[in-house]
Design a protein around this motif. Structure first.
Motif, PDB file in Angstrom:
ATOM      1  N   THR A   1     -24.603   1.923 -27.758  1.00  0.00           N
ATOM      2  CA  THR A   1     -23.371   1.087 -28.128  1.00  0.00           C
ATOM      3  C   THR A   1     -22.693   0.614 -26.968  1.00  0.00           C
ATOM      4  N   PRO A   2     -22.183   1.247 -25.988  1.00  0.00           N
ATOM      5  CA  PRO A   2     -21.578   0.561 -24.936  1.00  0.00           C
ATOM      6  C   PRO A   2     -22.766  -0.082 -24.210  1.00  0.00           C
TER       7      PRO A   2
ATOM      8  N   ALA B   1     -22.680  -3.453 -25.904  1.00  0.00           N
ATOM      9  CA  ALA B   1     -21.427  -4.299 -25.491  1.00  0.00           C
ATOM     10  C   ALA B   1     -21.537  -4.817 -24.237  1.00  0.00           C
ATOM     11  N   PHE B   2     -22.009  -4.240 -23.108  1.00  0.00           N
ATOM     12  CA  PHE B   2     -22.144  -4.997 -22.137  1.00  0.00           C
ATOM     13  C   PHE B   2     -23.146  -6.320 -21.995  1.00  0.00           C
TER      14      PHE B   2
ATOM     15  N   LEU C   1     -16.967  -7.052 -26.506  1.00  0.00           N
ATOM     16  CA  LEU C   1     -17.038  -5.519 -25.973  1.00  0.00           C
ATOM     17  C   LEU C   1     -16.583  -4.751 -26.962  1.00  0.00           C
TER      18      LEU C   1
ATOM     19  N   SER D   1     -18.633  -4.477 -30.430  1.00  0.00           N
ATOM     20  CA  SER D   1     -19.522  -3.388 -30.743  1.00  0.00           C
ATOM     21  C   SER D   1     -18.889  -2.043 -30.285  1.00  0.00           C
ATOM     22  N   PHE D   2     -17.878  -1.687 -29.508  1.00  0.00           N
ATOM     23  CA  PHE D   2     -17.054  -0.508 -29.278  1.00  0.00           C
ATOM     24  C   PHE D   2     -16.471   0.124 -30.483  1.00  0.00           C
TER      25      PHE D   2
ATOM     26  N   GLY E   1     -26.511  -4.160 -19.084  1.00  0.00           N
ATOM     27  CA  GLY E   1     -26.482  -3.949 -20.569  1.00  0.00           C
ATOM     28  C   GLY E   1     -27.865  -3.778 -21.260  1.00  0.00           C
TER      29      GLY E   1
END
Length: 436
Positions: A20-21, A24-25, A40, A43-44, A204
């Motif tokens: 998930t992070p 985000a990237f 970001l 998603s986070f 990412g």
């Protein structure tokens, strides 16, 4: 309890959480400077919202005993009632908490995948509400259909080892429905909307690739040969898809782009997700190269058809998910593959598409009619980072020795909120704009 399998599933859950992070990237680098932080956060925030809902009722609705017709679980485990640290998934199995943690990470990632389609232009509070509604009404029921033993697609023997239907087709078609409600970005097909940071995109993609071993191999729920097969096929399909994307891109657009390499890898990961445990390595290579080429072609459809899928969620996740879900029907080994299985795979893919599209569209309309889904024109033009988070991704205040010097030193494109990236693609290829 099997200690080795339990450790394997817990490690796999941690790998899936990292996705998930990582996503985000991947998405954050693809948007313009003025909305990088918002991307970001879109998603986070799923890690917070879905984790809470999973405990309250999500696990019970997904993996509780069916209430009838294979459509939804019951409410027996609301708040994880009746489950303790000693409760196992089966004799000699893994603790239910380990299984529930692993499946929670799938539930977190799936709505986060949709966020890229709506980049740059939605209210953050509206997006958060949409996530809560979507996982409740769409994800939890569909995951029950596919992975619970009394779900109707499970009983139909649809092959979906790790989420081609429940995750990628579900998120891809849901994102398309939401995009049609929200509408196009200001300047779509007119302004350059290039990625602001390709290094972030590659970072990412690398984190997603790494975490995907937990996503795919971990779905075996045991440290065994099936997990090893899935891990191996995940790697080779992803590499083949990257090459397939780049070859198509070179032939069609005359370039081999970094963004294309990263996107091709993701397309391969998506396509092998439902199929990797049921094909041999040659089948995995075939699925990968087909997914890479087809998804590279599919991302240009938004310019031809006029829907603004900002970061190509439809072209990569929906199309890649369909490719993997259907091809395993023909390529499955051990006598499973054939036209009969292909028919079952088609039923699984298109039933999820139909349900998710209709319900996602209704939910997006509901959010839009109540609190408003779309950001104001001023907020979209000036940048949703400042509008919704009172922050910016990059601080240029220290550039230069005076306010005037800082303004002159800061790239003009940064001042007006657009990207300063070298001429690359608009998301997958700005060159595809010509196709419009």
């Amino acid at each position: 309890m099997n200690g080795a399998d339990t450790a394997f599933v817990l490690i796999s859950a941690a790998l899936v959480m990292l996705m998930t992070p990582g996503l985000a990237f991947f998405y954050g680098g693809m948007v313009r400077v003025k909305s990088a932080l918002n991307m970001l956060m879109m998603s986070f925030i799923s890690l917070g919202i879905v984790s809470v809902l999973w405990v309250l009722y999500g696990y019970s609705l997904t993996f509780g005993d069916d209430i009838g017709a294979g459509l939804l679980g019951n409410f027996d485990h609301i708040g994880f009632q009746g489950i303790t640290a000693e409760t196992l998934t089966g004799e000699g199995g893994i603790p239910v908490f380990a299984f529930a943690l692993f499946q929670l990470m799938f539930a977190v990632l799936t709505p986060a995948l949709m966020s890229g389609a709506l980049a740059d232009r939605v209210k953050f509070t509206a997006w958060s509400l949409f996530i809560a509604l979507w996982v409740t009404v769409v994800y939890f029921p569909v995951a029950h259909w596919v992975w619970q033993s009394d779900g109707w697609l499970y009983k139909l023997e649809v092959i979906d080892f790790a989420g081609g239907t429940a995750v990628h087709i579900n998120a891809g078609i849901g994102a398309l429905a939401a995009v049609l409600v929200v509408g196009k970005r200001i300047g779509f097909k007119k302004d350059a909307m290039r990625p602001h940071s390709l290094p972030l995109v590659v970072l990412g993609a690398a984190l997603l690739w790494f975490g995907w071993f937990g996503f795919n191999a971990g779905s075996a729920l045991a440290a065994d040969g099936t997990a090893a097969t899935m891990a191996f096929n995940t790697q080779i399909a992803t590499g083949a898809a990257m090459l397939g994307w780049l070859i198509y891109e070179r032939i069609r657009h005359g370039a081999l782009t970094t963004l294309g390499a990263a996107s091709g890898a993701i397309a391969g990961l998506v396509a092998i997700t439902p199929s990797g445990a049921h094909v041999n390595p040659f089948g995995a290579l075939l699925i990968g190269v087909v997914a890479g080429a087809v998804c590279s072609w599919a991302v240009s459809l938004k310019f031809k058809l006029g829907y603004d899928d900002s970061l190509d969620v439809v072209g990569v996740h929906l199309v890649g998910g369909v490719v993997g879900t259907l091809l395993v029907g023909l390529l499955a080994i051990d006598g499973v593959g054939g036209f009969s299985q292909l028919g079952k795979q088609a039923i699984g893919a298109f039933s999820v598409m139909a349900y998710s599209f209709v319900v996602s569209w209704i939910l997006a309309k509901l959010v839009d009619a109540t609190i408003g889904f779309r950001a104001s024109e001023d907020d979209e033009v000036s940048g949703v980072d400042q509008a919704f988070h009172a922050e910016s991704a990059y601080d240029f205040s220290a550039v230069g020795g005076s306010p005037a010097g800082r303004a002159a030193a800061a790239p003009a494109a940064v001042q007006d909120g657009t990207s300063t990236a070298a001429p690359q693609q608009t998301q997958q290829s700005q060159n595809k704009k010509v196709d419009a």
